[in-house]
Design a protein around this motif. Sequence first.
Motif, PDB file in Angstrom:
ATOM      1  N   CYS A   1     -12.224  77.632   7.153  1.00 17.96           N
ATOM      2  CA  CYS A   1     -11.060  77.854   6.293  1.00 17.96           C
ATOM      3  C   CYS A   1      -9.796  77.317   6.965  1.00 17.96           C
ATOM      4  CB  CYS A   1     -10.880  79.336   6.002  1.00 17.96           C
ATOM      5  SG  CYS A   1     -12.262  80.070   5.151  1.00 17.96           S
ATOM      6  N   PRO A   2      -8.975  76.507   6.251  1.00 18.73           N
ATOM      7  CA  PRO A   2      -7.740  75.986   6.842  1.00 18.73           C
ATOM      8  C   PRO A   2      -6.717  77.098   7.078  1.00 18.73           C
ATOM      9  CG  PRO A   2      -7.957  75.293   4.557  1.00 18.73           C
ATOM     10  CD  PRO A   2      -9.211  76.037   4.908  1.00 18.73           C
TER      11      PRO A   2
ATOM     12  N   TYR B   1     -15.712  73.449  11.746  1.00 18.83           N
ATOM     13  CA  TYR B   1     -16.775  74.109  10.998  1.00 18.83           C
ATOM     14  C   TYR B   1     -17.076  75.451  11.637  1.00 18.83           C
ATOM     15  CZ  TYR B   1     -17.301  69.440   9.139  1.00 18.83           C
ATOM     16  OH  TYR B   1     -17.045  68.232   8.546  1.00 18.83           O
ATOM     17  N   GLN B   2     -17.783  76.281  10.905  1.00 17.30           N
ATOM     18  CA  GLN B   2     -18.212  77.579  11.420  1.00 17.30           C
ATOM     19  C   GLN B   2     -19.735  77.602  11.450  1.00 17.30           C
ATOM     20  OE1 GLN B   2     -16.643  80.920   9.310  1.00 17.30           O
ATOM     21  NE2 GLN B   2     -17.448  82.387  10.753  1.00 17.30           N
TER      22      GLN B   2
ATOM     23  N   ASN C   1      -6.399  79.048   9.594  1.00 16.54           N
ATOM     24  CA  ASN C   1      -6.858  79.981  10.610  1.00 16.54           C
ATOM     25  C   ASN C   1      -7.844  79.264  11.520  1.00 16.54           C
ATOM     26  OD1 ASN C   1      -7.216  82.318  12.019  1.00 16.54           O
ATOM     27  ND2 ASN C   1      -8.700  83.187  10.603  1.00 16.54           N
ATOM     28  N   SER C   2      -7.499  78.020  11.874  1.00 19.96           N
ATOM     29  CA  SER C   2      -8.496  77.211  12.548  1.00 19.96           C
ATOM     30  C   SER C   2      -8.048  76.708  13.907  1.00 19.96           C
ATOM     31  CB  SER C   2      -8.854  76.006  11.673  1.00 19.96           C
ATOM     32  OG  SER C   2      -7.745  75.148  11.595  1.00 19.96           O
ATOM     33  N   LEU C   3      -9.015  76.297  14.698  1.00 13.58           N
ATOM     34  CA  LEU C   3      -8.776  75.707  16.000  1.00 13.58           C
ATOM     35  C   LEU C   3      -8.053  74.378  15.861  1.00 13.58           C
ATOM     36  CD1 LEU C   3      -9.300  75.776  19.060  1.00 13.58           C
ATOM     37  CD2 LEU C   3     -11.515  74.744  18.618  1.00 13.58           C
ATOM     38  N   SER C   4      -8.386  73.585  14.841  1.00 10.55           N
ATOM     39  CA  SER C   4      -7.741  72.294  14.661  1.00 10.55           C
ATOM     40  C   SER C   4      -6.266  72.460  14.340  1.00 10.55           C
ATOM     41  CB  SER C   4      -8.449  71.467  13.588  1.00 10.55           C
ATOM     42  OG  SER C   4      -8.543  72.174  12.386  1.00 10.55           O
TER      43      SER C   4
ATOM     44  N   THR D   1     -19.082  81.340  15.052  1.00  9.02           N
ATOM     45  CA  THR D   1     -18.210  80.666  16.012  1.00  9.02           C
ATOM     46  C   THR D   1     -17.694  79.376  15.391  1.00  9.02           C
ATOM     47  OG1 THR D   1     -19.498  81.542  17.848  1.00  9.02           O
ATOM     48  CG2 THR D   1     -18.111  79.653  18.322  1.00  9.02           C
ATOM     49  N   SER D   2     -16.425  79.062  15.627  1.00 15.61           N
ATOM     50  CA  SER D   2     -15.874  77.807  15.106  1.00 15.61           C
ATOM     51  C   SER D   2     -16.187  76.661  16.063  1.00 15.61           C
ATOM     52  CB  SER D   2     -14.373  77.925  14.876  1.00 15.61           C
ATOM     53  OG  SER D   2     -13.711  78.155  16.085  1.00 15.61           O
TER      54      SER D   2
END
Length: 92
Positions: free
Chosen positions: A74-75, A12-13, A77-80, A36-37
């Motif tokens: 947004c998928p 999440y952001q 461009n994510s940490l996960s 921040t994510s």
Amino acid sequence: MKLYQCEKGREYQIENIRLSGQMAKRLEVLGLTPQTSVLVVNKKRCGSMIIKVRGARLAVGRGIGKGIEVTPFCPGNSLSAEIEKKGGSYGR
């Protein structure tokens, strides 16, 4: 949506932090700032959770989670997505 309502394993952001002055300042020092994510690493039924922010894992209670507003990240461009590329470890 509030942080305490988020699902385990999703990112999440942070949109806004609505907590008392001292608590908001402490979270800012720990890296929880708008835009921040945040990755929800683990979550308990009572609302407490472990989140990953800027490479650090933090425990957050339900009361603090109620004061942090988030949106789904947004998928692509994510940490996960980055974690999955590295073998699925959440930094344990």
